[in-house]
Write a protein that holds these residues in place. Structure first.
Motif, mmCIF file in Angstrom:
data_model
loop_
_atom_site.group_PDB
_atom_site.id
_atom_site.type_symbol
_atom_site.label_atom_id
_atom_site.label_comp_id
_atom_site.label_asym_id
_atom_site.label_seq_id
_atom_site.Cartn_x
_atom_site.Cartn_y
_atom_site.Cartn_z
ATOM 1 N N ILE A 119 0.856 -1.183 0.000
ATOM 2 C CA ILE A 119 0.000 0.000 0.000
ATOM 3 C C ILE A 119 0.892 1.233 0.000
ATOM 4 C CG2 ILE A 119 -1.681 1.346 1.323
ATOM 5 C CD1 ILE A 119 -2.824 -1.276 2.339
ATOM 6 N N ALA A 120 0.675 2.109 -0.978
ATOM 7 C CA ALA A 120 1.500 3.308 -1.112
ATOM 8 C C ALA A 120 0.606 4.541 -1.112
ATOM 9 C CB ALA A 120 2.319 3.241 -2.402
ATOM 10 N N ASP A 121 0.729 5.339 -0.074
ATOM 11 C CA ASP A 121 -0.032 6.587 0.043
ATOM 12 C C ASP A 121 0.706 7.468 1.038
ATOM 13 O OD1 ASP A 121 -2.193 8.532 1.026
ATOM 14 O OD2 ASP A 121 -3.269 7.452 -0.544
ATOM 15 N N ASP A 122 0.737 8.769 0.776
ATOM 16 C CA ASP A 122 1.505 9.639 1.666
ATOM 17 C C ASP A 122 0.699 10.136 2.864
ATOM 18 O OD1 ASP A 122 -0.069 11.187 0.007
ATOM 19 O OD2 ASP A 122 1.368 12.826 -0.162
ATOM 20 N N HIS A 123 -0.506 9.604 3.063
ATOM 21 C CA HIS A 123 -1.302 9.947 4.237
ATOM 22 C C HIS A 123 -1.532 8.686 5.074
ATOM 23 C CE1 HIS A 123 -2.335 13.325 1.503
ATOM 24 N NE2 HIS A 123 -2.264 14.010 2.631
ATOM 25 N N ALA A 124 -1.097 8.732 6.329
ATOM 26 C CA ALA A 124 -1.181 7.552 7.194
ATOM 27 C C ALA A 124 -2.620 7.075 7.377
ATOM 28 C CB ALA A 124 -0.557 7.858 8.558
ATOM 29 N N MET A 125 -3.565 8.012 7.504
ATOM 30 C CA MET A 125 -4.961 7.616 7.702
ATOM 31 C C MET A 125 -5.506 6.883 6.479
ATOM 32 S SD MET A 125 -6.648 10.846 9.761
ATOM 33 C CE MET A 125 -8.253 10.043 9.755
ATOM 34 N N MET A 126 -5.103 7.333 5.293
ATOM 35 C CA MET A 126 -5.562 6.666 4.077
ATOM 36 C C MET A 126 -4.936 5.285 3.961
ATOM 37 S SD MET A 126 -7.683 7.184 1.681
ATOM 38 C CE MET A 126 -8.208 6.141 0.321
ATOM 39 N N ARG A 127 -3.661 5.167 4.332
ATOM 40 C CA ARG A 127 -3.021 3.845 4.300
ATOM 41 C C ARG A 127 -3.756 2.879 5.228
ATOM 42 N NH1 ARG A 127 1.845 6.863 4.615
ATOM 43 N NH2 ARG A 127 2.229 6.177 6.762
ATOM 44 N N ALA A 128 -4.141 3.369 6.403
ATOM 45 C CA ALA A 128 -4.858 2.515 7.354
ATOM 46 C C ALA A 128 -6.206 2.081 6.786
ATOM 47 C CB ALA A 128 -5.047 3.256 8.675
ATOM 48 N N ALA A 129 -6.905 3.009 6.125
ATOM 49 C CA ALA A 129 -8.204 2.678 5.543
ATOM 50 C C ALA A 129 -8.055 1.650 4.422
ATOM 51 C CB ALA A 129 -8.874 3.945 5.019
ATOM 52 N N LEU A 130 -7.034 1.837 3.586
ATOM 53 C CA LEU A 130 -6.808 0.892 2.491
ATOM 54 C C LEU A 130 -6.391 -0.476 3.030
ATOM 55 C CD1 LEU A 130 -4.938 3.228 -0.029
ATOM 56 C CD2 LEU A 130 -7.293 2.382 -0.195
ATOM 57 N N ALA A 131 -5.579 -0.483 4.085
ATOM 58 C CA ALA A 131 -5.183 -1.752 4.698
ATOM 59 C C ALA A 131 -6.409 -2.489 5.227
ATOM 60 C CB ALA A 131 -4.178 -1.509 5.818
ATOM 61 N N GLY A 132 -7.346 -1.741 5.800
ATOM 62 C CA GLY A 132 -8.575 -2.361 6.286
ATOM 63 C C GLY A 132 -9.377 -2.983 5.162
ATOM 64 N N ALA A 133 -9.452 -2.287 4.018
ATOM 65 C CA ALA A 133 -10.187 -2.828 2.869
ATOM 66 C C ALA A 133 -9.524 -4.097 2.345
ATOM 67 C CB ALA A 133 -10.272 -1.779 1.762
ATOM 68 N N VAL A 134 -8.182 -4.089 2.312
ATOM 69 C CA VAL A 134 -7.463 -5.283 1.854
ATOM 70 C C VAL A 134 -7.738 -6.454 2.792
ATOM 71 C CG1 VAL A 134 -5.181 -6.307 1.515
ATOM 72 C CG2 VAL A 134 -5.654 -4.004 0.653
ATOM 73 N N ARG A 135 -7.726 -6.201 4.097
ATOM 74 C CA ARG A 135 -7.932 -7.290 5.065
ATOM 75 C C ARG A 135 -9.361 -7.827 5.016
ATOM 76 N NH1 ARG A 135 -4.128 -4.209 8.354
ATOM 77 N NH2 ARG A 135 -2.213 -5.447 8.491
ATOM 78 N N PHE A 136 -10.326 -6.972 4.670
ATOM 79 C CA PHE A 136 -11.685 -7.472 4.484
ATOM 80 C C PHE A 136 -11.741 -8.413 3.286
ATOM 81 C CE2 PHE A 136 -13.511 -4.047 7.195
ATOM 82 C CZ PHE A 136 -14.397 -4.835 7.916
ATOM 83 N N ALA A 137 -11.022 -8.046 2.217
ATOM 84 C CA ALA A 137 -11.038 -8.861 1.002
ATOM 85 C C ALA A 137 -10.187 -10.114 1.150
ATOM 86 C CB ALA A 137 -10.548 -8.032 -0.186
ATOM 87 N N VAL A 138 -9.021 -9.968 1.804
ATOM 88 C CA VAL A 138 -8.083 -11.088 1.973
ATOM 89 C C VAL A 138 -7.600 -11.062 3.423
ATOM 90 C CG1 VAL A 138 -6.019 -12.235 1.090
ATOM 91 C CG2 VAL A 138 -7.339 -10.726 -0.418
#
Length: 205
Positions: free
Chosen positions: A6-25
């Protein structure tokens, strides 16, 4: 186990994207970075099975940053989640052969669905990007490729060298080179990566 970068320069967005990935996988192994140089290094070091990235990050222009990621890990699906929806940027993303695009305004369920789709080998395009893709494809008739040229492009897309393709097809490397050059010319490109990208964008294989 899926490795996801996950590549994003905002920590909050990285956390949100990580959550979406973990829901999917749920068992995904996730790495996070905040700029393009770190993304390039991580992609090379970890060989991820999925990259979810922003466009506007330090270290490179948006298109150059994603294009280099694609070149470093050509087999890895890249899902772009960004706030930019400019036509020129979207068209450049298509040319870079991304697996999907989701606006940052999308809710978590949409991003999760996009992740599932690209991991299954599909392409996630919102309506605006799909319209642009159709416009590009219909602006000019698609180039004509012979069956042999298409076959060779398939092998090139799989990462095989001319010698390997020659052995597979029982032809000489020189013959493969001639067919490949003709395919590149028909597609308006002069190298393997761009030829495969353009052929895929035009739906030629």
């Amino acid at each position: 186990m899926l490795r996801c970068l996950i590549a994003d320069d905002h920590a909050m967005m990285r956390a949100a994207l990580a959550g979406a990935v973990r829901f999917a996988v749920p068992d995904a192994e996730i790495s996070e970075v905040g700029d393009f140089p770190a993304a390039w290094a991580a992609a090379t070091a970890t060989a991820p099975g999925l990259i979810v990235c922003d466009l506007a990050m330090p270290g490179a222009t948006p298109v150059a940053g994603v294009t280099r990621l694609r070149a470093l890990v050509p087999a890895c699906p890249i899902l772009v989640v960004t706030g930019s929806e400019e036509d020129a940027v979207l068209l450049a993303l298509l040319a870079a052969d991304i697996a999907g695009f989701a606006p940052k305004t999308s809710d978590g369920a949409v991003i999760e669905a996009a992740i599932r789709l690209v991991l299954a080998g599909g392409r996630f395009l919102p309506p605006r990007l799909a319209e642009l893709a159709l416009g590009v494809a219909s602006a000019a008739p698609p180039p004509r490729l012979t069956e042999r040229q298409r076959d060779i492009l398939h092998h090139i897309a799989a990462g095989r060298s001319n010698k390997e393709i020659a052995r597979e097809l029982d032809l000489s490397p020189a013959t493969i080179k001639v067919h490949a050059a003709a395919a590149f010319a028909a597609l308006g490109t002069d190298n393997r990566h761009d030829a495969v990208t353009r052929a895929r964008t035009l739906g030629l294989f």
